[in-house]
Design a protein around this motif. Structure first.
Motif, PDB file in Angstrom:
ATOM      1  N   THR A  37       0.794  -1.053  -0.487  1.00  0.00           N
ATOM      2  CA  THR A  37       0.022   0.125  -0.074  1.00  0.00           C
ATOM      3  C   THR A  37       0.363   1.051  -0.222  1.00  0.00           C
ATOM      4  O   THR A  37       1.631   1.245   0.999  1.00  0.00           O
ATOM      5  N   THR A  38       0.716   2.340  -0.837  1.00  0.00           N
ATOM      6  CA  THR A  38       1.436   3.534  -1.138  1.00  0.00           C
ATOM      7  C   THR A  38       1.084   4.795  -0.315  1.00  0.00           C
ATOM      8  O   THR A  38      -0.759   4.523  -0.888  1.00  0.00           O
ATOM      9  N   VAL A  39       1.724   5.565  -0.413  1.00  0.00           N
ATOM     10  CA  VAL A  39       0.981   6.753  -0.159  1.00  0.00           C
ATOM     11  C   VAL A  39      -0.316   7.459  -1.412  1.00  0.00           C
ATOM     12  O   VAL A  39      -1.158   7.864  -0.843  1.00  0.00           O
ATOM     13  N   ALA A  40       0.511   7.610  -2.451  1.00  0.00           N
ATOM     14  CA  ALA A  40       0.245   7.394  -3.730  1.00  0.00           C
ATOM     15  C   ALA A  40      -1.496   6.779  -3.743  1.00  0.00           C
ATOM     16  O   ALA A  40      -2.356   7.562  -3.867  1.00  0.00           O
ATOM     17  N   GLN A  41      -1.936   5.476  -3.228  1.00  0.00           N
ATOM     18  CA  GLN A  41      -2.771   4.800  -3.333  1.00  0.00           C
ATOM     19  C   GLN A  41      -3.871   5.566  -2.363  1.00  0.00           C
ATOM     20  O   GLN A  41      -5.164   5.916  -3.216  1.00  0.00           O
ATOM     21  N   ILE A  42      -3.487   5.405  -1.224  1.00  0.00           N
ATOM     22  CA  ILE A  42      -4.081   6.056   0.135  1.00  0.00           C
ATOM     23  C   ILE A  42      -5.234   7.214  -0.868  1.00  0.00           C
ATOM     24  O   ILE A  42      -6.153   7.948  -0.999  1.00  0.00           O
ATOM     25  N   ALA A  43      -3.986   7.840  -1.344  1.00  0.00           N
ATOM     26  CA  ALA A  43      -4.135   9.888  -1.614  1.00  0.00           C
ATOM     27  C   ALA A  43      -5.022   9.509  -2.736  1.00  0.00           C
ATOM     28  O   ALA A  43      -6.511  10.731  -2.646  1.00  0.00           O
ATOM     29  N   ALA A  44      -5.339   8.983  -3.629  1.00  0.00           N
ATOM     30  CA  ALA A  44      -5.702   8.859  -4.755  1.00  0.00           C
ATOM     31  C   ALA A  44      -7.465   8.057  -4.378  1.00  0.00           C
ATOM     32  O   ALA A  44      -8.120   9.074  -4.715  1.00  0.00           O
ATOM     33  N   ALA A  46      -8.490   8.594  -1.154  1.00  0.00           N
ATOM     34  CA  ALA A  46      -9.214   9.901   0.276  1.00  0.00           C
ATOM     35  C   ALA A  46      -9.803  10.515  -0.879  1.00  0.00           C
ATOM     36  O   ALA A  46      -9.982  12.135  -0.679  1.00  0.00           O
ATOM     37  N   GLY A  47      -9.478  10.505  -2.224  1.00  0.00           N
ATOM     38  CA  GLY A  47      -9.189  11.976  -3.173  1.00  0.00           C
ATOM     39  C   GLY A  47      -8.675  13.291  -3.010  1.00  0.00           C
ATOM     40  O   GLY A  47      -9.351  14.821  -3.002  1.00  0.00           O
ATOM     41  N   VAL A  48      -7.786  13.161  -2.255  1.00  0.00           N
ATOM     42  CA  VAL A  48      -6.310  14.322  -1.715  1.00  0.00           C
ATOM     43  C   VAL A  48      -5.380  13.773  -2.442  1.00  0.00           C
ATOM     44  O   VAL A  48      -4.882  12.562  -3.706  1.00  0.00           O
ATOM     45  N   THR A  49      -4.544  14.493  -2.880  1.00  0.00           N
ATOM     46  CA  THR A  49      -2.854  14.807  -3.931  1.00  0.00           C
ATOM     47  C   THR A  49      -2.335  13.799  -3.007  1.00  0.00           C
ATOM     48  O   THR A  49      -2.652  14.224  -1.542  1.00  0.00           O
ATOM     49  N   PRO A  50      -0.898  13.806  -3.355  1.00  0.00           N
ATOM     50  CA  PRO A  50      -0.188  13.313  -2.045  1.00  0.00           C
ATOM     51  C   PRO A  50       0.137  13.823  -1.047  1.00  0.00           C
ATOM     52  O   PRO A  50       0.947  13.914   0.323  1.00  0.00           O
ATOM     53  N   HIS A  55       0.518  16.623   4.643  1.00  0.00           N
ATOM     54  CA  HIS A  55      -0.049  17.584   5.095  1.00  0.00           C
ATOM     55  C   HIS A  55      -0.641  17.415   6.353  1.00  0.00           C
ATOM     56  O   HIS A  55      -0.393  17.962   7.825  1.00  0.00           O
ATOM     57  N   HIS A  56      -1.242  15.771   6.500  1.00  0.00           N
ATOM     58  CA  HIS A  56      -1.775  15.527   7.873  1.00  0.00           C
ATOM     59  C   HIS A  56      -1.168  14.411   8.594  1.00  0.00           C
ATOM     60  O   HIS A  56      -1.180  14.699   9.195  1.00  0.00           O
ATOM     61  N   PHE A  57      -0.217  14.023   7.399  1.00  0.00           N
ATOM     62  CA  PHE A  57      -0.007  12.357   8.281  1.00  0.00           C
ATOM     63  C   PHE A  57       1.872  13.201   7.262  1.00  0.00           C
ATOM     64  O   PHE A  57       2.038  12.434   5.892  1.00  0.00           O
TER      65      PHE A  57
END
Length: 207
Positions: A37-44, A46-50, A55-57
């Motif tokens: 699981t990558t940060v980019a996958q989670i961001a995408a 969740a509807g936010v940019t990496p 900014h939050h984590f």
């Protein structure tokens, strides 16, 4: 009605976005584990940019810890660590059924972090020791009250109890048709018989 101030609306929106990131991270980690699981996958998802996620984590590791903290907070909210140990163990099945995705995530992360150098190893080991101690102290309270056998090693028995819970997590995730409540009830009844063997019935029945 008074309109919320702009900064209050921004704070609320930021907290909502943070919670969405945590929910998505929990779902992806439960499905893929932390390595896949990558940060980019989670961001995408969740509807936010990496950059918005960071900014939050500040890092992937911080996000992993935040997801586990959410799981720990849920456990803390629904557990009475000073209550009757038998009653508390009976309620564990309800936690499984209330948050299956959270149980899956924890089980996957635990399996992935067995090695001492893994990023969550120390936190999970600390949590394991804390769980064992919570159960052991519950047994010791029963021993001090005269409800449980005094010849039994509370710490060793607690290791057995936590092993049963961890094993049931994996078994139930593999086969959700397992009658979870029934299995827990029968195990807890067996545990209670062992803890109270040769103790006077009048003592066992006392509050």
């Amino acid at each position: 009605m008074t309109e919320p101030r702009p900064y209050e609306a921004l704070l609320a929106k930021g907290e909502e976005r943070r919670q969405r990131i945590l929910e998505v991270a929990q779902r992806l980690l439960a499905r893929n584990g932390w390595r896949a699981t990558t940060v980019a996958q989670i961001a995408a998802e969740a509807g936010v940019t990496p950059a918005g996620l960071l900014h939050h984590f500040e890092s992937k590791a911080q996000l992993l810890h935040a997801v586990l903290a959410l799981r720990d907070a849920d456990d803390d909210e629904h557990a009475d660590r000073q209550g009757d140990i038998i009653e508390q163990l009976e309620n564990v099945a309800a936690r499984f059924e209330r948050s299956p995705e959270r149980v899956r995530m924890f089980t996957v992360l635990q399996a992935e972090n067995l090695e001492p150098e893994a990023p969550l190893h120390d936190r999970l080991l600390f949590r394991y020791h804390a769980s064992v101690e919570t159960v052991a102290e519950g047994i010791r309270r029963g021993q001090r009250d005269g409800r449980f056998r005094s010849d039994l090693d509370a710490a060793e028995k607690a290791v057995e109890v936590i092993a049963f819970i961890n094993g049931m997590e994996t078994s139930w995730l593999l086969d959700p048709s397992i009658p979870l409540v029934t299995v827990f009830r029968e195990y807890v009844r067996s545990l209670e018989r062992d803890l109270t063997r040769d103790v006077a019935p009048s003592v066992i029945a006392s509050p």
